[in-house]
Every structure is written in structure tokens, then in C-alpha cells.
Write a protein that holds these residues in place. Structure first.
Motif, PDB file in Angstrom:
ATOM      1  N   THR A 156       0.853  -1.179   0.000  1.00 36.30           N
ATOM      2  CA  THR A 156       0.000   0.000   0.000  1.00 36.30           C
ATOM      3  C   THR A 156       0.892   1.232   0.000  1.00 36.30           C
ATOM      4  OG1 THR A 156      -1.703  -1.170   1.262  1.00 36.30           O
ATOM      5  CG2 THR A 156      -1.842   1.229   1.199  1.00 36.30           C
ATOM      6  N   VAL A 157       0.648   2.144  -0.923  1.00 41.76           N
ATOM      7  CA  VAL A 157       1.513   3.318  -1.036  1.00 41.76           C
ATOM      8  C   VAL A 157       0.718   4.589  -0.735  1.00 41.76           C
ATOM      9  CG1 VAL A 157       3.069   2.244  -2.690  1.00 41.76           C
ATOM     10  CG2 VAL A 157       1.110   3.531  -3.527  1.00 41.76           C
ATOM     11  N   TYR A 158       1.397   5.548  -0.111  1.00 42.00           N
ATOM     12  CA  TYR A 158       0.825   6.838   0.245  1.00 42.00           C
ATOM     13  C   TYR A 158       1.725   7.925  -0.346  1.00 42.00           C
ATOM     14  CZ  TYR A 158      -1.212   3.671   3.681  1.00 42.00           C
ATOM     15  OH  TYR A 158      -1.839   2.606   4.289  1.00 42.00           O
ATOM     16  N   PRO A 159       1.180   8.809  -1.182  1.00 47.11           N
ATOM     17  CA  PRO A 159       2.018   9.841  -1.804  1.00 47.11           C
ATOM     18  C   PRO A 159       2.706  10.713  -0.762  1.00 47.11           C
ATOM     19  CG  PRO A 159      -0.170   9.756  -2.820  1.00 47.11           C
ATOM     20  CD  PRO A 159      -0.226   8.909  -1.582  1.00 47.11           C
ATOM     21  N   VAL A 160       3.938  11.097  -1.044  1.00 47.52           N
ATOM     22  CA  VAL A 160       4.689  11.990  -0.156  1.00 47.52           C
ATOM     23  C   VAL A 160       5.069  13.268  -0.889  1.00 47.52           C
ATOM     24  CG1 VAL A 160       6.784  12.276   1.226  1.00 47.52           C
ATOM     25  CG2 VAL A 160       5.573  10.088   1.237  1.00 47.52           C
ATOM     26  N   ALA A 161       5.918  13.160  -1.893  1.00 46.06           N
ATOM     27  CA  ALA A 161       6.407  14.367  -2.553  1.00 46.06           C
ATOM     28  C   ALA A 161       6.963  14.026  -3.930  1.00 46.06           C
ATOM     29  CB  ALA A 161       7.491  15.035  -1.708  1.00 46.06           C
ATOM     30  N   ARG A 162       7.037  15.041  -4.767  1.00 37.75           N
ATOM     31  CA  ARG A 162       7.670  14.910  -6.084  1.00 37.75           C
ATOM     32  C   ARG A 162       8.937  15.744  -6.078  1.00 37.75           C
ATOM     33  NH1 ARG A 162       4.045  15.108 -11.288  1.00 37.75           N
ATOM     34  NH2 ARG A 162       3.763  12.985 -10.493  1.00 37.75           N
ATOM     35  N   GLU A 163      10.027  15.119  -6.481  1.00 36.63           N
ATOM     36  CA  GLU A 163      11.348  15.735  -6.352  1.00 36.63           C
ATOM     37  C   GLU A 163      12.010  15.871  -7.715  1.00 36.63           C
ATOM     38  OE1 GLU A 163      15.211  15.004  -3.455  1.00 36.63           O
ATOM     39  OE2 GLU A 163      14.006  13.284  -4.092  1.00 36.63           O
ATOM     40  N   LYS A 164      12.534  17.051  -8.013  1.00 33.51           N
ATOM     41  CA  LYS A 164      13.222  17.288  -9.276  1.00 33.51           C
ATOM     42  C   LYS A 164      14.612  16.650  -9.274  1.00 33.51           C
ATOM     43  CE  LYS A 164      11.024  21.716 -10.407  1.00 33.51           C
ATOM     44  NZ  LYS A 164      11.272  23.160 -10.680  1.00 33.51           N
ATOM     45  N   LEU A 165      15.077  16.324 -10.471  1.00 37.63           N
ATOM     46  CA  LEU A 165      16.445  15.844 -10.645  1.00 37.63           C
ATOM     47  C   LEU A 165      17.338  17.011 -11.051  1.00 37.63           C
ATOM     48  CD1 LEU A 165      15.936  12.458 -12.533  1.00 37.63           C
ATOM     49  CD2 LEU A 165      16.020  12.893 -10.075  1.00 37.63           C
ATOM     50  N   TRP A 166      18.578  16.958 -10.579  1.00 41.32           N
ATOM     51  CA  TRP A 166      19.535  18.048 -10.810  1.00 41.32           C
ATOM     52  C   TRP A 166      20.772  17.537 -11.530  1.00 41.32           C
ATOM     53  CZ3 TRP A 166      19.920  23.018  -7.864  1.00 41.32           C
ATOM     54  CH2 TRP A 166      18.678  23.390  -7.317  1.00 41.32           C
ATOM     55  N   ALA A 167      21.338  18.419 -12.335  1.00 42.36           N
ATOM     56  CA  ALA A 167      22.648  18.161 -12.930  1.00 42.36           C
ATOM     57  C   ALA A 167      23.721  18.528 -11.911  1.00 42.36           C
ATOM     58  CB  ALA A 167      22.823  18.989 -14.191  1.00 42.36           C
ATOM     59  N   VAL A 168      24.755  17.707 -11.836  1.00 41.69           N
ATOM     60  CA  VAL A 168      25.856  17.926 -10.891  1.00 41.69           C
ATOM     61  C   VAL A 168      27.155  17.919 -11.687  1.00 41.69           C
ATOM     62  CG1 VAL A 168      26.951  17.155  -8.765  1.00 41.69           C
ATOM     63  CG2 VAL A 168      24.528  16.664  -9.166  1.00 41.69           C
ATOM     64  N   ALA A 169      27.925  19.001 -11.565  1.00 45.94           N
ATOM     65  CA  ALA A 169      29.139  19.168 -12.363  1.00 45.94           C
ATOM     66  C   ALA A 169      30.283  19.648 -11.474  1.00 45.94           C
ATOM     67  CB  ALA A 169      28.901  20.174 -13.487  1.00 45.94           C
ATOM     68  N   PRO A 170      31.530  19.543 -11.952  1.00 43.98           N
ATOM     69  CA  PRO A 170      32.649  20.108 -11.197  1.00 43.98           C
ATOM     70  C   PRO A 170      32.445  21.605 -10.959  1.00 43.98           C
ATOM     71  CG  PRO A 170      33.446  18.685 -12.953  1.00 43.98           C
ATOM     72  CD  PRO A 170      31.976  18.852 -13.177  1.00 43.98           C
ATOM     73  N   ARG A 171      33.081  22.118  -9.945  1.00 42.77           N
ATOM     74  CA  ARG A 171      32.903  23.519  -9.548  1.00 42.77           C
ATOM     75  C   ARG A 171      33.170  24.472 -10.707  1.00 42.77           C
ATOM     76  NH1 ARG A 171      36.757  25.194  -4.795  1.00 42.77           N
ATOM     77  NH2 ARG A 171      38.226  24.476  -6.390  1.00 42.77           N
ATOM     78  N   GLU A 172      34.210  24.179 -11.504  1.00 43.10           N
ATOM     79  CA  GLU A 172      34.588  25.114 -12.569  1.00 43.10           C
ATOM     80  C   GLU A 172      33.562  25.174 -13.701  1.00 43.10           C
ATOM     81  OE1 GLU A 172      37.059  21.300 -12.885  1.00 43.10           O
ATOM     82  OE2 GLU A 172      36.413  22.724 -11.342  1.00 43.10           O
ATOM     83  N   ALA A 173      32.593  24.249 -13.737  1.00 34.25           N
ATOM     84  CA  ALA A 173      31.560  24.310 -14.772  1.00 34.25           C
ATOM     85  C   ALA A 173      30.643  25.505 -14.568  1.00 34.25           C
ATOM     86  CB  ALA A 173      30.745  23.023 -14.779  1.00 34.25           C
ATOM     87  N   GLY A 174      30.549  25.988 -13.327  1.00 32.81           N
ATOM     88  CA  GLY A 174      29.809  27.208 -13.056  1.00 32.81           C
ATOM     89  C   GLY A 174      28.304  27.117 -13.233  1.00 32.81           C
ATOM     90  N   LEU A 175      27.710  25.956 -12.966  1.00 29.65           N
ATOM     91  CA  LEU A 175      26.253  25.846 -13.067  1.00 29.65           C
ATOM     92  C   LEU A 175      25.588  26.742 -12.019  1.00 29.65           C
ATOM     93  CD1 LEU A 175      25.675  22.010 -13.638  1.00 29.65           C
ATOM     94  CD2 LEU A 175      26.051  23.827 -15.311  1.00 29.65           C
ATOM     95  N   ASP A 176      24.414  27.241 -12.366  1.00 34.23           N
ATOM     96  CA  ASP A 176      23.682  28.162 -11.498  1.00 34.23           C
ATOM     97  C   ASP A 176      22.426  27.464 -10.980  1.00 34.23           C
ATOM     98  OD1 ASP A 176      22.246  30.150 -10.262  1.00 34.23           O
ATOM     99  OD2 ASP A 176      22.390  31.572 -11.923  1.00 34.23           O
ATOM    100  N   PRO A 177      22.255  27.316  -9.644  1.00 36.98           N
ATOM    101  CA  PRO A 177      21.053  26.663  -9.101  1.00 36.98           C
ATOM    102  C   PRO A 177      19.757  27.348  -9.510  1.00 36.98           C
ATOM    103  CG  PRO A 177      22.731  26.879  -7.404  1.00 36.98           C
ATOM    104  CD  PRO A 177      23.212  27.680  -8.587  1.00 36.98           C
ATOM    105  N   GLN A 178      19.836  28.612  -9.925  1.00 36.86           N
ATOM    106  CA  GLN A 178      18.650  29.343 -10.344  1.00 36.86           C
ATOM    107  C   GLN A 178      18.394  29.251 -11.850  1.00 36.86           C
ATOM    108  OE1 GLN A 178      16.783  30.574  -7.908  1.00 36.86           O
ATOM    109  NE2 GLN A 178      18.361  29.883  -6.471  1.00 36.86           N
ATOM    110  N   GLN A 179      19.273  28.561 -12.575  1.00 38.91           N
ATOM    111  CA  GLN A 179      19.167  28.491 -14.026  1.00 38.91           C
ATOM    112  C   GLN A 179      19.107  27.028 -14.484  1.00 38.91           C
ATOM    113  OE1 GLN A 179      18.861  31.156 -16.209  1.00 38.91           O
ATOM    114  NE2 GLN A 179      18.359  29.512 -17.643  1.00 38.91           N
ATOM    115  N   PRO A 180      17.919  26.494 -14.797  1.00 36.64           N
ATOM    116  CA  PRO A 180      17.812  25.097 -15.243  1.00 36.64           C
ATOM    117  C   PRO A 180      18.654  24.836 -16.487  1.00 36.64           C
ATOM    118  CG  PRO A 180      15.650  25.989 -14.697  1.00 36.64           C
ATOM    119  CD  PRO A 180      16.608  27.151 -14.700  1.00 36.64           C
TER     120      PRO A 180
END
Length: 319
Positions: A156-180
Motif C-alpha cells: 500500500t503506497v501513500y504519496p509523499v512528494a515529487r522531487e526534481k532531478l539536478w545536474a551535478v558538475a565540477p565547480r569550474e563548470a559554473g552551473l547556477d542553481p537558479q538556471q535550469p
């Protein structure tokens, strides 16, 4: 076949030695040997092979150990329930947590129950979703937080939450948490990913198919911590759920950004076996767990998550 024999079987199987099993059980060695031999005589099959290196469990022994572990756990739960005072929530609860969420809820759950229900004996098991599902099917868990439930017929399952997947890169890649970021941009780099068969790997493969890309996959591992270590060391990029990246939001060890793909999510659920009615102790643990998760979403501790449950507690007996 009695409980003492089953305990002896489990102790020998876990330690690989009659001597060590006797120490664990606080018995003399001949007593443990007699219990194992009595079981073998009753069943008519050898449960262990005796060798210079210890006791090697046979195939028949492994089958019996699986059943014995569940039987002993059920007896322990029954003993705790019978001894409970009227109105007191007491008992043993086996709860399974995804390896990725343990840092978020394991210690807070223990602390919360110690305050509100100190007579509940909590057993926490961590694993990947596939293992947790199998343990639920086998009755080894009373409750589990997991995802990737394609066939809920046995649970029996009870819904909890929906979670987004994130890209993870080395620091020098400069990804922005505010920019998908699009998955095609992620796949332009070598990837370190979970192995096939892992539920998270399935989600990544589906994202690759939607983006019509064929990622170059280097290292594969089922440990989120190892994935992040490999990315930080420059061995490639990866994709992880938000709960694995709470520290990275406030540190500069890695650069991260949510995937620009609305379907790149995972649905977390709370699950219980269909074969057993949740006890008051299980309901109390479920309510405490749901409260902690809801608070993490509400405060932003658990980022980029939408709450799917009916309320902050989502108590299983209310459904």
C-alpha cells in the motif's frame, strides 16, 4: 523447531562460527551445536558445512535463515505488543529509508520518537528502492520511504512528494542553481551514473531518451556519495535528486542546476505491506516521518520538492 534453535541458526549464520555464536547468545558452545544438530535432524538436511574456516551455510540453510529471520522478528514484535500497557504506544518498528534520504531524516526521526514515543523500538534499514520493495514484499519491513513503485499490488503506497532531478558538475563548470539546464547539455560531458537496474538510473535513461541523446558513460556506481566525489575530482558530470544536494546548495565543492525537463522527477511514497494492518507504533512512526519531511519542504531544507500528501503528517491510518 523452537525459538532457541532459530536464534542459534541465525547467530551461526551471521558469525560463521559456533564459538562466536555461543558468545553472542551467552551460551556454551555444546548447547549451540546441539540446537543446530537438532534442526538438521528434524529437517533431514545439512544446514552448514563444517570446515577449518568455520561454518559455511548450505543452500537449505539460507532458505531457512530467511524464514527464521522473519519468524523471530514477528515474535519480537508480538512480545512487545502484548507487554504494552493500555493506551501506551509500544512495539518494534522496522522502517526502511532510501540511502539518499538518510542524512535528511534518520537522526531527526530517532530524536523525535525519543521525545514523543520512547517505548517504540526503532530499527532503521537503508538501501536502494529495489531492496526496500523486496523487503516490504517479504514482510521484513513495516514501513518504507521509497520511489519507483510500478506495481503496488503487494504493498500500500501513500504519496509523499515529487522531487526534481539536478545536474551535478565540477565547480569550474559554473552551473547556477537558479538556471535550469537541458539534459542535452549535461550529456555533452562524460557521465558518472548509477548502474543499470537502479531506479535512479532508469530515470536518467528516460531523460536521455526524451532529449534524443546518447550519453557517454564512464564510471558507474550505486553510491550517491561516490558519484559526487567522482564529479568533484573531474571524472564527469552526474544527475541526482535534490535531497542528495542539500550541502552543495551552500558550498562550492560542486556546481549544480535543476534539469530543464518537467518529467525529470521522482515520486516519493510511504509504503506498507498489504498483508499486515499497521500497528499504532507503525502509525506513530509514519506520522513522525511525514512531519519531518513536510517541515523540510516547508523550510526549504529539502529543495525543489512539491508536497503530494494530503497534509503535513499524512498519517497512514487516516487513509
Amino acid at each position: 523447531m523452537d525459538i532457541k534453535q532459530l536464534n542459534a541458526l541465525l547467530a551461526v549464520a551471521e558469525t560463521g562460527s559456533v564459538t562466536r555464536a555461543a558468545q553472542v547468545l551467552h551460551l556454551v558452545q555444546p548447547a549451540v551445536t546441539r540446537q543446530i544438530r537438532a534442526l538438521e535432524s528434524e529437517l533431514g538436511v545439512p544446514l552448514f558445512e563444517r570446515s577449518r574456516n568455520g561454518m559455511i551455510i548450505t543452500e537449505a540453510g539460507e532458505v531457512l535463515v530467511d524464514h527464521a529471520r522473519r519468524a523471530v522478528a514477528e515474535l519480537e514484535r508480538a512480545r512487545a505488543a502484548v507487554r504494552a500497557d493500555p493506551g501506551m504506544v509500544r512495539g518494534i518498528v522496522n522502517v526502511g529509508l532510501l540511502d539518499s534520504v538518510t542524512d535528511l531524516v534518520a537522526e531527526p526521526l530517532v530524536a523525535a520518537l525519543a521525545r514523543t514515543h520512547p517505548d517504540i523500538e526503532l530499527h532503521i534499514f537503508t538501501a536502494f528502492a529495489g531492496h526496500l520493495r523486496r523487503w516490504l514484499y517479504d514482510g521484513e519491513l513495516d514501513l518504507a520511504l521509497l520511489f519507483g513503485v510500478a506495481d503496488p499490488s503487494a504493498i500500500t503506497v501513500y504519496p509523499v512528494a515529487r522531487e526534481k532531478l539536478w545536474a551535478v558538475a565540477p565547480r569550474e563548470a559554473g552551473l547556477d542553481p537558479q538556471q535550469p539546464i537541458r539534459f542535452s547539455e549535461v550529456a555533452a560531458h562524460p557521465l558518472v551514473l548509477p548502474t543499470r537496474g537502479n531506479a535512479l538510473r532508469t530515470l536518467v535513461d528516460e531523460a536521455a531518451a526524451r532529449a534524443a541523446t546518447e550519453p557517454q558513460i564512464g564510471v558507474q556506481t550505486n553510491s550517491a556519495r561516490v558519484l559526487k566525489q567522482l564529479v568533484a575530482a573531474g571524472h564527469g558530470w552526474t544527475v541526482l535528486p535534490a535531497v542528495c544536494l542539500m550541502d552543495e546548495l551552500t558550498s562550492d565543492a560542486l556546481s549544480i542546476a535543476p534539469l530543464n525537463d518537467p518529467a525529470a522527477t521522482r515520486d516519493l511514497v510511504l509504503a506498507t505491506p498489504r498483508t499486515a494492518r499497521p500497528t499504532p507504533a507503525v502509525e506513530a512512526v509514519a506520522a513522525a516521518l511525514m512531519h519531518l519531511l513536510h517541515r523540510a519542504v516547508a523550510t526549504g531544507t529539502w529543495p525543489s520538492v512539491s508536497w503530494n500528501a494530503d497534509g503535513p503528517n499524512g498519517a497512514i491510518h487516516e487513509r
